[in-house]
Design an enzyme around this catalytic site. Sequence first.
Site, PDB file in Angstrom:
ATOM      1  N   LYS A 169       0.849  -1.204   0.000  1.00 29.01           N
ATOM      2  CA  LYS A 169       0.000   0.000   0.000  1.00 29.01           C
ATOM      3  C   LYS A 169       0.881   1.248   0.000  1.00 29.01           C
ATOM      4  O   LYS A 169       1.539   1.548   0.992  1.00 29.01           O
ATOM      5  CB  LYS A 169      -0.874   0.024   1.266  1.00 29.01           C
ATOM      6  CG  LYS A 169      -1.893   1.154   1.232  1.00 29.01           C
ATOM      7  CD  LYS A 169      -2.554   1.375   2.579  1.00 29.01           C
ATOM      8  CE  LYS A 169      -1.782   2.338   3.448  1.00 29.01           C
ATOM      9  NZ  LYS A 169      -1.666   3.711   2.895  1.00 29.01           N
ATOM     10  N   GLU A 242      10.381   0.686  10.129  1.00 32.72           N
ATOM     11  CA  GLU A 242      11.386   1.748   9.896  1.00 32.72           C
ATOM     12  C   GLU A 242      10.692   3.061  10.216  1.00 32.72           C
ATOM     13  O   GLU A 242       9.784   3.469   9.494  1.00 32.72           O
ATOM     14  CB  GLU A 242      11.856   1.740   8.435  1.00 32.72           C
ATOM     15  CG  GLU A 242      12.620   0.504   8.019  1.00 32.72           C
ATOM     16  CD  GLU A 242      13.968   0.368   8.682  1.00 32.72           C
ATOM     17  OE1 GLU A 242      14.397   1.298   9.408  1.00 32.72           O
ATOM     18  OE2 GLU A 242      14.601  -0.676   8.512  1.00 32.72           O
ATOM     19  N   CYS A 276      14.039  10.506   6.589  1.00 35.49           N
ATOM     20  CA  CYS A 276      14.136   9.995   7.964  1.00 35.49           C
ATOM     21  C   CYS A 276      15.545  10.159   8.505  1.00 35.49           C
ATOM     22  O   CYS A 276      15.732  10.386   9.701  1.00 35.49           O
ATOM     23  CB  CYS A 276      13.706   8.539   8.008  1.00 35.49           C
ATOM     24  SG  CYS A 276      14.569   7.506   6.818  1.00 35.49           S
ATOM     25  N   GLU A 374      11.166  15.787  15.532  1.00 36.42           N
ATOM     26  CA  GLU A 374      11.558  15.557  14.133  1.00 36.42           C
ATOM     27  C   GLU A 374      10.829  16.591  13.270  1.00 36.42           C
ATOM     28  O   GLU A 374       9.607  16.582  13.194  1.00 36.42           O
ATOM     29  CB  GLU A 374      11.133  14.141  13.718  1.00 36.42           C
ATOM     30  CG  GLU A 374      11.521  13.790  12.305  1.00 36.42           C
ATOM     31  CD  GLU A 374      10.914  12.471  11.819  1.00 36.42           C
ATOM     32  OE1 GLU A 374       9.742  12.192  12.098  1.00 36.42           O
ATOM     33  OE2 GLU A 374      11.633  11.739  11.132  1.00 36.42           O
TER      34      GLU A 374
HETATM   35  P1  NAD Z   1       2.707   7.886   8.403  1.00 31.82           P
HETATM   36  O1  NAD Z   1       3.061   6.993   9.538  1.00 31.82           O
HETATM   37  O2  NAD Z   1       1.668   8.904   8.590  1.00 31.82           O
HETATM   38  O3  NAD Z   1       2.195   7.020   7.152  1.00 31.82           O
HETATM   39  C1  NAD Z   1       2.968   5.978   6.585  1.00 31.82           C
HETATM   40  C2  NAD Z   1       2.037   4.982   5.910  1.00 31.82           C
HETATM   41  O4  NAD Z   1       1.214   4.380   6.920  1.00 31.82           O
HETATM   42  C3  NAD Z   1       1.092   5.585   4.888  1.00 31.82           C
HETATM   43  O5  NAD Z   1       0.961   4.670   3.814  1.00 31.82           O
HETATM   44  C4  NAD Z   1      -0.221   5.690   5.653  1.00 31.82           C
HETATM   45  O6  NAD Z   1      -1.359   5.636   4.827  1.00 31.82           O
HETATM   46  C5  NAD Z   1      -0.162   4.459   6.538  1.00 31.82           C
HETATM   47  N1  NAD Z   1      -0.939   4.525   7.775  1.00 31.82           N
HETATM   48  C6  NAD Z   1      -1.420   5.628   8.419  1.00 31.82           C
HETATM   49  N2  NAD Z   1      -2.057   5.271   9.554  1.00 31.82           N
HETATM   50  C7  NAD Z   1      -1.957   3.923   9.649  1.00 31.82           C
HETATM   51  C8  NAD Z   1      -2.382   2.964  10.613  1.00 31.82           C
HETATM   52  N3  NAD Z   1      -3.038   3.317  11.714  1.00 31.82           N
HETATM   53  N4  NAD Z   1      -2.089   1.664  10.396  1.00 31.82           N
HETATM   54  C9  NAD Z   1      -1.408   1.267   9.308  1.00 31.82           C
HETATM   55  N5  NAD Z   1      -0.971   2.139   8.351  1.00 31.82           N
HETATM   56  C10 NAD Z   1      -1.258   3.444   8.519  1.00 31.82           C
HETATM   57  O7  NAD Z   1       4.086   8.483   7.910  1.00 31.82           O
HETATM   58  P2  NAD Z   1       4.322   9.567   6.768  1.00 31.82           P
HETATM   59  O8  NAD Z   1       3.839  10.883   7.286  1.00 31.82           O
HETATM   60  O9  NAD Z   1       3.790   9.041   5.477  1.00 31.82           O
HETATM   61  O10 NAD Z   1       5.917   9.572   6.663  1.00 31.82           O
HETATM   62  C11 NAD Z   1       6.737  10.395   7.426  1.00 31.82           C
HETATM   63  C12 NAD Z   1       7.366   9.617   8.559  1.00 31.82           C
HETATM   64  O11 NAD Z   1       8.001   8.453   8.060  1.00 31.82           O
HETATM   65  C13 NAD Z   1       8.445  10.397   9.289  1.00 31.82           C
HETATM   66  O12 NAD Z   1       8.312  10.219  10.680  1.00 31.82           O
HETATM   67  C14 NAD Z   1       9.727   9.734   8.815  1.00 31.82           C
HETATM   68  O13 NAD Z   1      10.813   9.866   9.684  1.00 31.82           O
HETATM   69  C15 NAD Z   1       9.298   8.330   8.635  1.00 31.82           C
HETATM   70  N6  NAD Z   1      10.194   7.628   7.719  1.00 31.82           N
HETATM   71  C16 NAD Z   1      11.047   6.677   8.211  1.00 31.82           C
HETATM   72  C17 NAD Z   1      11.930   6.037   7.370  1.00 31.82           C
HETATM   73  C18 NAD Z   1      12.888   4.974   7.868  1.00 31.82           C
HETATM   74  O14 NAD Z   1      13.421   4.239   7.050  1.00 31.82           O
HETATM   75  N7  NAD Z   1      13.124   4.844   9.152  1.00 31.82           N
HETATM   76  C19 NAD Z   1      11.956   6.368   6.022  1.00 31.82           C
HETATM   77  C20 NAD Z   1      11.079   7.334   5.546  1.00 31.82           C
HETATM   78  C21 NAD Z   1      10.196   7.963   6.408  1.00 31.82           C
END
Ligand code: NAD
Length: 473
Positions: A169, A242, A276, A374
Amino acid sequence: MTRSYANLIDGEMVTTANTLDVVNPATEEVIGQVPACGKAELDRAVAAARRAFPVWRKTPVENRRAAIMAISAAIKDNADELFRLLTAEQGKPHHQAKGEILGAAGLAAAQAGLSLEETINQDDATRLSRTRRVPVGVVGGIVPWNFPVMMAVQKIVPAILSGCTIVLKPSPFTPLTTLRLAELIKDAVPAGVVNIITGADELGPLITEHPDIDKITFTGSTATGKKIMEGASKDLKRITLELGGNDASIVLPDADVSKVAEQLFWSSFTNAGQICVAAKRIYIHEDIYDELSQAIADYAKTVKVGDGAEQGTGVGPIQNKKQFDRVCELIQDAKDKGYKFLTGGDVDPSGTGYYVPITILDNPPEDARIVAEEQFGPVMPLMKFSTVEEAIERANASEYGLAGAVWTGDPDKGVEVAEQLETGTVWVNEFLHISPLAPFGGHKQSGFGAEYGIEGLKEFTYPQVITVKREPA
Ligand code: NAD
């Protein structure tokens, strides 16, 4: 121009009656519609992945490698189209989007060569005991919006290499390039092995809690990661998380200011800070603080903020309105507290596009929100330190533990400091380099498990020990 995109389920490109709009963050125009899947579509995709699993797991690994190489080639051969679409939906400048697309093709090709060898536990007159790795089954992959294509590929590739099948997804903010990729790779794997479905955030928990999914591989925020861990606990799904980071860089007094200023800038502002592992706190030794902070601010003034599709843009818009509002709130908080800005800070709320100017703060206190949280935007606090011990302590004083960096004229000293940082990745005199063959994962609340390399591949498998008594029954 707007276009409708379809999902990949059971080898077919399928649409739904309900759709979601996707917006270009530079123009705020709708540029595409994608299916808004719910439980029924998810069930179809999971059933397809379940049906495909028994055959795929027995497919010779050489054939699985060939499928991954075909995916890599499809990405590379269509890189031009893909990177332009990626810029349109994600906002990053063309050259960075191209880097992501070619990086994803390179990652697939590099990881296609990984092997999970059997290990021998005992081999003597009494018995032969060996450990093999078997695929966990159907994987649910959930991806964020900052590196949508790289993250999709880094989940699909090890899943299918290990013999698993996957339902992926994308983020509802950035699904277009991944769905275009789905069209391109549709015939590279048998029906059901790779399924890509789109929907609102509500689709995520349905995946996490689906009884016929065996493992979740998730990249996103720490807050969502915790929900996923909770949802997956109901039937003890395997999980790889991650998550977020508040990555610190430490600049030692022997660093060459003229060399590091530009590198420090890009360690923080690549992809408009939405990485990230971007540097989110920079600690500079007091001996060089004034000179280096000025050099970084001077360099910042030469970088163009604008539409990623325009030539010369270095920093694009924030990817979505929600994140834009959050970054604006952090900047406003810094203003309200009277912190000093070296550059930036003035967001135009009436302009078109989610643009935040390059913003650099001058030595805000450690408990400032802009330091402790962050930011995930083009905002960087520079802080002064006196002793290395103090810098290490401040860098480690975070619930996160994703990445960090040390900058110094003495690499040995850099390694000494790096080994004291509580993060999964530490760079000395470079930044953002992630090898597809080395484990990548967060310590503390930045993650659970790892991706990439053999460690990452193992997370899609169970160990199975087969023991044979030498004396037949
Ligand atoms: P997010 O957690 O809001 O969303 C990530 C994904 O999860 C999306 O596809 C979203 O639709 C889905 N999602 C949302 N709520 C959910 C739930 N309750 N259950 C399951 N899935 C759900 O994150 P974002 O805003 O898209 O991304 C930014 C964040 O991602 C930042 O905190 C960043 O640091 C982190 N990030 C981490 C890495 C890493 O490798 N550690 C890499 C990139 C981004």
